[in-house]
Enzyme design. Structure first.
Site, short mmCIF file in Angstrom:
data_model
loop_
_atom_site.label_atom_id
_atom_site.label_comp_id
_atom_site.label_asym_id
_atom_site.label_seq_id
_atom_site.Cartn_x
_atom_site.Cartn_y
_atom_site.Cartn_z
CB ALA A 48 -0.93 0.00 1.21
CE1 TYR A 73 9.42 -13.44 5.17
CE2 TYR A 73 8.83 -11.19 5.73
CZ TYR A 73 9.77 -12.19 5.64
OH TYR A 73 11.07 -11.96 5.99
CB ALA A 74 1.56 -11.93 0.45
N GLY A 92 -1.27 -15.21 -3.41
CA GLY A 92 -1.38 -14.37 -4.58
C GLY A 92 -2.30 -13.19 -4.41
CD GLU A 124 -4.78 -18.20 -1.29
OE1 GLU A 124 -4.44 -18.18 -0.10
OE2 GLU A 124 -4.51 -17.27 -2.07
CG HIS A 151 -2.72 -18.68 7.15
ND1 HIS A 151 -2.55 -20.02 6.88
CD2 HIS A 151 -2.85 -18.07 5.95
CE1 HIS A 151 -2.57 -20.20 5.56
NE2 HIS A 151 -2.75 -19.03 4.98
NE ARG A 193 -6.42 -17.33 4.85
CZ ARG A 193 -5.65 -16.46 4.28
NH1 ARG A 193 -5.41 -15.32 4.87
NH2 ARG A 193 -5.12 -16.71 3.12
CG HIS A 196 -2.05 -14.56 8.11
ND1 HIS A 196 -0.77 -14.68 7.62
CD2 HIS A 196 -2.85 -14.40 7.03
CE1 HIS A 196 -0.80 -14.60 6.29
NE2 HIS A 196 -2.05 -14.40 5.92
NE ARG A 208 -6.41 -10.82 4.78
CZ ARG A 208 -5.62 -11.69 4.13
NH1 ARG A 208 -5.72 -11.86 2.83
NH2 ARG A 208 -4.71 -12.36 4.80
C1 SIN Z 1 -1.74 -17.67 1.79
O1 SIN Z 1 -1.06 -17.81 0.79
O2 SIN Z 1 -2.36 -18.59 2.31
C2 SIN Z 1 -1.82 -16.32 2.43
C3 SIN Z 1 -2.44 -15.35 1.52
C4 SIN Z 1 -3.27 -14.37 2.29
O3 SIN Z 1 -3.07 -14.18 3.48
O4 SIN Z 1 -4.20 -13.81 1.69
#
Ligand code: SIN
Length: 524
Positions: free
Chosen positions: A17, A54-55, A58, A125, A239, A287, A346, A381
């Site tokens: 950002a 670290y993401a 995607g 995901e 996470h 999640r 996370h 999220r």
């Molecule tokens: C992940 O790759 O599981 C993390 C991506 C995210 O936090 O949106």
């Protein structure tokens, strides 16, 4: 005072950002300074300062020409994950702006994984009903995005000050007028009519997290002290699959949800599915649902982790090089195609309240990225909506900045920083991990609050002191929000109020220097 400079926009934070906003503001002809706690040009250092790096999974983004997807479908997945608190009116333009924002990123040099015909590859995901997540370098999306933005910033007329820890937002007649920071050469001041908070999250409220060490709630703490409102802080996303390393503290390797999108399955110590019968989307449920199922399996079996079975993932080490490297760096091996995983702190779903133009309630103070509460994430999220929000929010903030510069802002005084309450970090993290993680009770929250309000005052003379004070204030804000919400929803679970009650809306809090006050519950 060692240094005083004057610019149009000062940006706090150098992740997706902050850097997107800096580039976009510079392209509009504004002068920009970026302050980051990281080292400029740190390249191969073992830890990067920005969470963006670290993401893995995607960027969730809808290609307008994709017949199988639409912004409407992306919105409905986002609303379902948000558990009733996502603001559809705020979310829709953010999701709709993703494709243009990704296009701009590609112009800045980012390259995403494609098939042999050059079409963007897409993975899935948790919570997504279709494959819409683009990625780079397999699971190195954040690292590639960050590197391309850093290269673009280095080539632009943007000043970046590294190892700079912001100590306060300066106020002139109630409006933000720049910042004071502690840098390698002592204290400095950047005076600016626009201050953009892009300081990321607060994973280090907990003893183990997927976030880098600088994620200490700085943005929320600075905003609260400046008089801005915060909301939805009780929704700290855990996470479901952080690599389990016995006894390890601090940042731990994330194991991307995309691993499950490509065929990985969660099993308990007895080999039983962790999510069977829990949700129609199984291991790819949102999640919060999967993280709770993992915890339940750990309680059931009495084991400190569950297993992520990756045997069915084609060419695992090629598709997931970042996870593979993280496993090896932790001294582990993928034995029998299985990885030990646990839920880990996370992402901050709430944050500093902003409107559709990234404006906080404090004139001249903007916020974007993880630190901002736009209304997109609600109570939980949707995976890979964060890089998207950072890209779109950064551009929106730059547009607002351009509209704000011009008027003269009288110089603010630079008050001497008092010593601030700061609890010992380890004690704070242990208390938060025990009582304010996936399960919360009134009693547990009261115990943490008592620990925090009795924190001794500490001088703000070094980075640790500044961060510990920020962690303490941010933790108090999270505890206040979690204590207020006497129901369970999304990432917030009260074992003493396990039901979701439709009457609980979003609530804004403000800090008066002593305690937290409720501004107004917002209608659902
Ligand atoms: C992940 O790759 O599981 C993390 C991506 C995210 O936090 O949106």
């Amino acid at each position: 005072m060692n240094q005083e400079t004057r610019v149009d926009v000062v940006v706090i934070g150098a992740g997706v950002a902050g850097l997107t906003a800096a580039l976009s503001a510079a392209a509009r002809g504004l002068s920009v300074t970026v302050l980051t706690k990281g080292r400029v040009g740190a390249g191969n250092e073992t830890e990067h300062a920005a969470s963006t790096h670290y993401a893995q999974g995607g960027i969730a983004v809808v290609d307008p020409d994709d017949p199988d997807d639409s912004v409407g479908l992306h919105l409905s997945d986002t609303l379902a994950a948000g558990a009733g608190l996502t603001d559809a009116t705020a979310a829709e333009p953010i999701l709709a702006g993703g494709w243009t924002a990704v296009g701009r990123l590609i112009e800045h040099g980012a390259r995403f994984d494609t098939d042999a015909d050059g079409r963007l590859l897409r993975t899935r995901e948790g919570g997504h009903t279709v494959r819409r997540i683009i990625h780079a370098g397999g699971d190195a999306t954040g690292a590639r995005v960050q590197a391309s933005l850093e290269a673009a910033v280095a080539a632009a007329p943007i000043r970046v000050v590294g190892e700079a820890c912001v100590t306060q937002i300066l106020l002139s007649g109630g409006r933000a007028a720049g910042v004071e920071y502690l840098g390698p050469d002592g204290r400095g001041v950047v005076r600016a009519p626009v201050t953009l908070l892009a300081a990321g999250g607060m994973g280090h409220l907990y003893s183990a997290t997927t976030n880098p060490r600088g994620s200490t709630g700085d943005g929320v703490a600075l905003a609260l002290r400046a008089g801005a409102h915060v909301a939805d802080l009780e929704f700290i996303q855990f996470h479901p699959t952080m690599l389990y390393v016995p006894g390890a503290r601090g940042r731990r390797t994330l194991v991307s949800e995309a691993v499950r999108g490509e065929g990985g399955v969660l099993v308990d110590a007895d080999g039983r599915s962790v999510t069977d019968g829990v949700h129609p989307l199984g291991d790819l449920a949102p999640r919060d649902v999967v993280a709770r199922a993992v915890t339940a399996a750990m309680h059931r079996t009495g084991r400190p982790h569950v297993w992520l079975d990756v045997a069915a993932v084609p060419a695992f080490t090629d598709r997931f090089p970042t996870v593979t490297a993280g496993v090896r760096a932790s001294g582990l091996e993928i034995v029998d195609g299985r990885l030990p995983v646990v839920p880990g702190a996370h992402y901050l779903c709430g944050g500093v309240v902003v409107d559709a133009d990234a404006r906080t309630g404090v004139p001249g103070l903007l916020a974007a990225g993880e630190v901002a509460r736009t209304g997109l994430h609600g109570a939980n999220r949707l995976a890979s909506n964060s890089l998207l929000e950072g890209l779109v929010g950064g551009r929106v903030a730059a547009r607002s900045a351009a509209a704000l510069v011009g008027g003269r802002v009288p110089d603010a005084d630079v008050p001497l920083l008092p010593a601030l309450p700061a609890r010992d970090r380890r004690a704070l993290q242990d208390a938060m991990s025990t009582s304010v993680a996936l399960d919360r009770t009134a009693e547990g929250l009261a115990g943490v609050e008592a620990l925090l309000v009795s924190a001794p005052a500490r001088s703000q003379g070094d980075r640790d002191g500044i961060e510990d004070a920020n962690l303490t204030l941010a933790a108090r804000a999270v505890v206040a929000a979690a204590g207020w919400r006497r129901e369970s929803r999304g990432c917030h679970h009260r074992t003493d109020f396990p039901a979701t009650a439709t009457s609980w809306a979003t609530c804004r809090f403000q800090f008066d220097g002593e305690g937290f006050g409720i501004v107004e519950p917002q209608p659902m």
